[in-house]
Design a protein around this motif. Sequence first.
Motif, PDB file in Angstrom:
ATOM      1  N   LEU A  82     -14.514  -6.183 -13.161  1.00  0.00           N
ATOM      2  CA  LEU A  82     -13.316  -6.763 -12.575  1.00  0.00           C
ATOM      3  C   LEU A  82     -12.557  -7.544 -13.632  1.00  0.00           C
ATOM      4  O   LEU A  82     -13.148  -8.227 -14.461  1.00  0.00           O
ATOM      5  CB  LEU A  82     -13.686  -7.677 -11.407  1.00  0.00           C
ATOM      6  N   VAL A  83     -11.222  -7.428 -13.600  1.00  0.00           N
ATOM      7  CA  VAL A  83     -10.363  -8.141 -14.544  1.00  0.00           C
ATOM      8  C   VAL A  83      -9.374  -8.991 -13.759  1.00  0.00           C
ATOM      9  O   VAL A  83      -9.152  -8.773 -12.561  1.00  0.00           O
ATOM     10  CB  VAL A  83      -9.630  -7.158 -15.491  1.00  0.00           C
ATOM     11  N   ASP A  84      -8.771  -9.952 -14.428  1.00  0.00           N
ATOM     12  CA  ASP A  84      -7.833 -10.857 -13.768  1.00  0.00           C
ATOM     13  C   ASP A  84      -6.612 -10.123 -13.236  1.00  0.00           C
ATOM     14  O   ASP A  84      -6.184  -9.114 -13.805  1.00  0.00           O
ATOM     15  CB  ASP A  84      -7.380 -11.955 -14.736  1.00  0.00           C
ATOM     16  N   LYS A  85      -6.061 -10.659 -12.165  1.00  0.00           N
ATOM     17  CA  LYS A  85      -4.841 -10.113 -11.569  1.00  0.00           C
ATOM     18  C   LYS A  85      -3.741 -10.088 -12.631  1.00  0.00           C
ATOM     19  O   LYS A  85      -3.583 -11.031 -13.394  1.00  0.00           O
ATOM     20  CB  LYS A  85      -4.414 -10.963 -10.381  1.00  0.00           C
ATOM     21  N   GLY A  86      -3.017  -8.979 -12.674  1.00  0.00           N
ATOM     22  CA  GLY A  86      -1.945  -8.822 -13.641  1.00  0.00           C
ATOM     23  C   GLY A  86      -2.384  -8.159 -14.936  1.00  0.00           C
ATOM     24  O   GLY A  86      -1.556  -7.875 -15.799  1.00  0.00           O
ATOM     25  N   SER A  87      -3.672  -7.886 -15.076  1.00  0.00           N
ATOM     26  CA  SER A  87      -4.184  -7.242 -16.289  1.00  0.00           C
ATOM     27  C   SER A  87      -3.892  -5.743 -16.309  1.00  0.00           C
ATOM     28  O   SER A  87      -3.851  -5.136 -17.371  1.00  0.00           O
ATOM     29  CB  SER A  87      -5.699  -7.438 -16.405  1.00  0.00           C
ATOM     30  N   ILE A  88      -3.705  -5.173 -15.153  1.00  0.00           N
ATOM     31  CA  ILE A  88      -3.491  -3.723 -15.029  1.00  0.00           C
ATOM     32  C   ILE A  88      -2.100  -3.506 -14.432  1.00  0.00           C
ATOM     33  O   ILE A  88      -1.698  -4.204 -13.494  1.00  0.00           O
ATOM     34  CB  ILE A  88      -4.566  -3.080 -14.128  1.00  0.00           C
ATOM     35  N   SER A  89      -1.391  -2.530 -14.963  1.00  0.00           N
ATOM     36  CA  SER A  89      -0.051  -2.218 -14.459  1.00  0.00           C
ATOM     37  C   SER A  89      -0.120  -1.581 -13.080  1.00  0.00           C
ATOM     38  O   SER A  89      -1.060  -0.833 -12.771  1.00  0.00           O
ATOM     39  CB  SER A  89       0.662  -1.234 -15.390  1.00  0.00           C
ATOM     40  N   LYS A  90       0.893  -1.847 -12.289  1.00  0.00           N
ATOM     41  CA  LYS A  90       0.994  -1.197 -10.981  1.00  0.00           C
ATOM     42  C   LYS A  90       1.291   0.285 -11.190  1.00  0.00           C
ATOM     43  O   LYS A  90       1.955   0.665 -12.156  1.00  0.00           O
ATOM     44  CB  LYS A  90       2.108  -1.831 -10.154  1.00  0.00           C
ATOM     45  N   ALA A 118      -3.514   1.486  -1.157  1.00  0.00           N
ATOM     46  CA  ALA A 118      -3.169   1.411  -2.580  1.00  0.00           C
ATOM     47  C   ALA A 118      -1.798   2.030  -2.835  1.00  0.00           C
ATOM     48  O   ALA A 118      -1.017   1.507  -3.636  1.00  0.00           O
ATOM     49  CB  ALA A 118      -4.232   2.101  -3.427  1.00  0.00           C
ATOM     50  N   ALA A 119      -1.496   3.121  -2.152  1.00  0.00           N
ATOM     51  CA  ALA A 119      -0.176   3.742  -2.285  1.00  0.00           C
ATOM     52  C   ALA A 119       0.902   2.829  -1.714  1.00  0.00           C
ATOM     53  O   ALA A 119       1.968   2.658  -2.309  1.00  0.00           O
ATOM     54  CB  ALA A 119      -0.156   5.093  -1.575  1.00  0.00           C
ATOM     55  N   THR A 120       0.624   2.212  -0.595  1.00  0.00           N
ATOM     56  CA  THR A 120       1.597   1.343   0.070  1.00  0.00           C
ATOM     57  C   THR A 120       1.829   0.051  -0.712  1.00  0.00           C
ATOM     58  O   THR A 120       2.972  -0.379  -0.890  1.00  0.00           O
ATOM     59  CB  THR A 120       1.104   1.004   1.501  1.00  0.00           C
ATOM     60  N   LEU A 121       0.758  -0.577  -1.172  1.00  0.00           N
ATOM     61  CA  LEU A 121       0.850  -1.869  -1.859  1.00  0.00           C
ATOM     62  C   LEU A 121       1.082  -1.738  -3.367  1.00  0.00           C
ATOM     63  O   LEU A 121       1.288  -2.741  -4.038  1.00  0.00           O
ATOM     64  CB  LEU A 121      -0.450  -2.668  -1.654  1.00  0.00           C
ATOM     65  N   ALA A 122       1.018  -0.513  -3.890  1.00  0.00           N
ATOM     66  CA  ALA A 122       1.073  -0.274  -5.339  1.00  0.00           C
ATOM     67  C   ALA A 122      -0.039  -1.061  -6.033  1.00  0.00           C
ATOM     68  O   ALA A 122       0.177  -1.773  -7.011  1.00  0.00           O
ATOM     69  CB  ALA A 122       2.444  -0.606  -5.924  1.00  0.00           C
ATOM     70  N   THR A 123      -1.248  -0.925  -5.507  1.00  0.00           N
ATOM     71  CA  THR A 123      -2.406  -1.631  -6.053  1.00  0.00           C
ATOM     72  C   THR A 123      -2.670  -1.173  -7.483  1.00  0.00           C
ATOM     73  O   THR A 123      -2.829   0.017  -7.732  1.00  0.00           O
ATOM     74  CB  THR A 123      -3.652  -1.362  -5.180  1.00  0.00           C
ATOM     75  N   PRO A 124      -2.724  -2.109  -8.427  1.00  0.00           N
ATOM     76  CA  PRO A 124      -3.011  -1.729  -9.811  1.00  0.00           C
ATOM     77  C   PRO A 124      -4.450  -1.238  -9.963  1.00  0.00           C
ATOM     78  O   PRO A 124      -5.369  -1.782  -9.354  1.00  0.00           O
ATOM     79  CB  PRO A 124      -2.837  -3.043 -10.587  1.00  0.00           C
ATOM     80  N   GLY A 125      -4.635  -0.217 -10.777  1.00  0.00           N
ATOM     81  CA  GLY A 125      -5.980   0.275 -11.063  1.00  0.00           C
ATOM     82  C   GLY A 125      -6.601   1.025  -9.915  1.00  0.00           C
ATOM     83  O   GLY A 125      -5.983   1.879  -9.293  1.00  0.00           O
ATOM     84  N   CYS A 126      -7.842   0.685  -9.605  1.00  0.00           N
ATOM     85  CA  CYS A 126      -8.636   1.417  -8.629  1.00  0.00           C
ATOM     86  C   CYS A 126      -8.175   1.146  -7.201  1.00  0.00           C
ATOM     87  O   CYS A 126      -7.970  -0.005  -6.807  1.00  0.00           O
ATOM     88  CB  CYS A 126     -10.106   1.030  -8.781  1.00  0.00           C
ATOM     89  N   GLU A 127      -8.074   2.209  -6.446  1.00  0.00           N
ATOM     90  CA  GLU A 127      -7.671   2.103  -5.035  1.00  0.00           C
ATOM     91  C   GLU A 127      -8.662   1.292  -4.209  1.00  0.00           C
ATOM     92  O   GLU A 127      -8.299   0.716  -3.188  1.00  0.00           O
ATOM     93  CB  GLU A 127      -7.511   3.497  -4.415  1.00  0.00           C
ATOM     94  N   MET A 128      -9.903   1.193  -4.660  1.00  0.00           N
ATOM     95  CA  MET A 128     -10.906   0.442  -3.900  1.00  0.00           C
ATOM     96  C   MET A 128     -10.627  -1.058  -3.906  1.00  0.00           C
ATOM     97  O   MET A 128     -11.251  -1.808  -3.170  1.00  0.00           O
ATOM     98  CB  MET A 128     -12.315   0.722  -4.427  1.00  0.00           C
ATOM     99  N   ARG A 129      -9.673  -1.489  -4.684  1.00  0.00           N
ATOM    100  CA  ARG A 129      -9.286  -2.905  -4.693  1.00  0.00           C
ATOM    101  C   ARG A 129      -8.135  -3.169  -3.710  1.00  0.00           C
ATOM    102  O   ARG A 129      -7.691  -4.305  -3.567  1.00  0.00           O
ATOM    103  CB  ARG A 129      -8.861  -3.330  -6.104  1.00  0.00           C
TER     104      ARG A 129
END
Length: 181
Positions: A5-13, A130-141
């Motif tokens: 796990l990495v901090d919020k904002g570390s991965i692009s949407k 994940a598609a709706t929220l534009a979750t960065p990285g893995c959809e499991m988050r």
Amino acid sequence: MSLNLVDKGSISKPGPIGRLLRLALGLACIYGLWELFKIAPYFIEQPLELLPNLALMILLVLCVFNYVVNIGFSKDWKFYPTLISVIVLGVVAGANLIISGTASSSLLGVLIIIWMSYFYAHLGISFVLAATLATPGCEMRAIPELFGKVINREVKEHHCPFTIILAIDSWEKNRRRNRRH
């Protein structure tokens, strides 16, 4: 499989293509769940006889189950989710084989349906969110991200472990960066 796990904002949407891919995969999982529910009554009666028909769906569960559980619940249980699942199903099948001469039983059928239903529901909902929220990285988050938004708390992100999604996200990120320059 290691939870990283990495901090919020570390991965692009994800961009629009990554979001469409997640939506399509989520709908495919939900469709698989629907099909599973349709055959459940027959499968519960004779699970081993219908097992070959579900071989591809079961193979997907076996290959991806640890990712769904570990990343989805933010716990590094390593390979244990799949191992425990296989052991429980094997013990039920083995016990029934000893008792009745066949590994097939309604209990085994129910357990396999519950196991697969959990997997396809969790993964399908996560992909759609994940598609709706534009979750960065893995959809499991996506589910933790949604809860984080509701309770106003930042949640960690996780790089997507699947090459095709990661490649599309990287391509879209580079494309956006090149447009700005």
